[in-house]
Design an enzyme around this catalytic site. Sequence first.
Site, PDB file in Angstrom:
ATOM      1  N   ARG B 267      20.068   1.069   9.191  1.00  0.00           N
ATOM      2  CA  ARG B 267      18.743   1.178   9.694  1.00  0.00           C
ATOM      3  C   ARG B 267      18.241   0.080   9.091  1.00  0.00           C
ATOM      4  NH1 ARG B 267      15.822   4.781   5.955  1.00  0.00           N
ATOM      5  NH2 ARG B 267      15.132   2.850   4.960  1.00  0.00           N
ATOM      6  N   HIS B 271      12.563   3.381   6.989  1.00  0.00           N
ATOM      7  CA  HIS B 271      12.616   4.646   7.482  1.00  0.00           C
ATOM      8  C   HIS B 271      11.448   4.699   8.461  1.00  0.00           C
ATOM      9  CE1 HIS B 271      12.708   9.058   7.894  1.00  0.00           C
ATOM     10  NE2 HIS B 271      11.679   8.952   7.386  1.00  0.00           N
ATOM     11  N   TYR B 280      14.223  -0.293  -2.899  1.00  0.00           N
ATOM     12  CA  TYR B 280      15.276   0.723  -2.876  1.00  0.00           C
ATOM     13  C   TYR B 280      16.472   0.095  -2.688  1.00  0.00           C
ATOM     14  CZ  TYR B 280      14.159   2.570   1.526  1.00  0.00           C
ATOM     15  OH  TYR B 280      13.835   2.608   2.923  1.00  0.00           O
TER      16      TYR B 280
END
Lengths: 326, 371
Positions: B267, B271, B280
């Site tokens: 990805r 998200h 993160y």
Amino acid sequence: MSIETMPLSKAINAGLRKAMQDDPKVLLMGEDIGPLGGVFRVTEGLSAEFGTGRVLDTPLAESGIIGTAIGLAMRGYRPVCEIQFEGFIYPGFDQITSQLAKLTFRHEGALSMPIVIRVPYGGHIGAVEHHQESPEAYFAHTAGLRVVSPSTPNDAYWMIQESIASNDPVMFFEPKSRYWPRGEVDVERNPLPLHATAVAREGSEVTVIGHGAMVTTLLQAADIAAEEGTSIEVLDLRSISPIDWEPILASVRKTGRLVVAQEAPGFVSVASEIAATVTERAFYSLESPVLRVTGFDTPFPPAKLESVYLPDADRVLEAVDRALAY
Amino acid sequence: MSYTAATIQLLSPEGSLVDSDAGAEYRQYIDELTDDQLREFHRQMVVIRAFDMEATNLQRQGQMALWVPSLGQEAAQVGSAFATRPQDHIFPAYREHVIARIRGVDPVDIIRMMRGVTHGGWNPAEHNNLHIYTLVIGSQTLHATGYAMGVKFDGASGTGDLDKDIATVVYFGDGATSQGDVSEALIFAASYQTSQLFFLQNNHWAISVPVTRQSPVPLYLRPSGFGIPGVQIDGNDVLASYAVSRKNLDETRVGGGPRFIEALTYRMGAHTSSDDPTKYRTNAEVQFWQERDPIARFETYLRSLGADDAFFAELAEEAADVAADTRKRTLEVVPPPNEFIFQNVYSEPHPRIDEQREWLAQYEASFGSDA
């Protein structure tokens, strides 16, 4: 007129058989519902009669049962799912409330969800934890579901067929303490529409209303009250969502007093809804507040205490006396 | 968790065909593709990337509550979508924008959902059996399995006719593999031996939680415990996605039992527009996958087959047009009428809904015609 006498469990069995004969797209799904006939034998004989392709002994997974029933309904089937006991429904709760209940709305009417979920519920059978509860309010709170509960073999026979014929999902709550007593079933004439409330006993001074096994308790209370000179009208709710308000309001306009009884905890419950709505719509007919007689707001206790937890005729009559005292 | 020795790759990140023993059984599916089909793969990947980036911009400009980017996952989606046959049913999660487009959904219908005017967006029966998005993680795997059970009960799969037997495909992500519904779907699929493909896009992140938290072993091994064969592919290789999906779909449709593909992809974006991936994950990781971009490698491959600058220039223009058209039509999307609230809650008349619809109409009318 063709009257047969049978217990409620067999009336549902007969109703399922009729629905399966009438429509080849009706199929049954659940745990142990095949050769065993279900833990309450409600589906007894149907696997042998219709084959394992129409009576599916599924893997032991409630979310799986409901979720795959949704897919089957998308394919044009009309699944009837059995949840073994009401306390085991929660693994399927997400599929019921977030998927099943909302899929027609989400599809803007492009598809229907003709699924029936049969749920044995309620106490009085002395069973272990998770086997005696009354979770119907959770489902009545969810838009997109219909929720019904028969109290007699005759209603059970007809209401299961009407639920299967409905293009909306129906939660079909079966009062398991009423599975075994026999009653008359008229297999030719359907007495009432699925969502109608019925007058189970006419009376003039106080109206009492309940659903499922509670109707039996209410009729007992009315018998006792009659001996003491008090006339109680007993209503059998039959449909929890939607509620058929007119017979309830008509009865309250006549008696001026209403007691609502249920096995489930009272807080934010079916009884709460009835009390609030009747107060809104029949305020000037009421001679006393609408009173509730319910299970306590506690977990269902160990079975040796169930007779204390579950409202009985005496607790109903205590509320009737309070209503009459206003 | 990245490529393993088992990962099927037919096109290298450098854009050349890979000759490997593991890939040999899939090569015939690639050899059958025409130049036009290969260019169509590329066209779909490039156009959806432009659409996706425009949608991200629209969200940033306040035109949508949320956007769910598919940036980086184009090859896994395009290859598997073209591997389906017209009669197949597809159950997406919510990031399968190009799959929807390939099956005939107007991508603006996806935007309508994110813009708050519908919870669905299209009728699957009118869009080549592309079912609507499901937002609860993993729920759709059970719907797909139930659908495939019905197909099997109808005798509409397993006859051996590739042009008629229906396969059901369900898309889900690495996070979803931890959901009970996905395990239950695998159980039901195995029990009823459905004609079904579980297509897992492992994009390595479930919002901020890495796939290593979902599983200590590669996810393609998960289905073997359920009795379903699993295979891992380079999900950024559109040829592998196409060929491995095609083979598994045709084997399952004729009665070979359910199949499972884990497509390793990444990805590249957030998200959703609501999160911040810099909190993160590392730049090094993003760089690693940037070098394995699905579109760049396929452009190199197409050039090696003779596609010229004019082809790519024309395609860039088409993608820009789609993005501009998306912007224009997004701004034209209007809210539904109040009546929408009450429509289709039930399929049949319902007194409580009718009462509330009537109440709202009277309430609105009480403000008079000036309101």
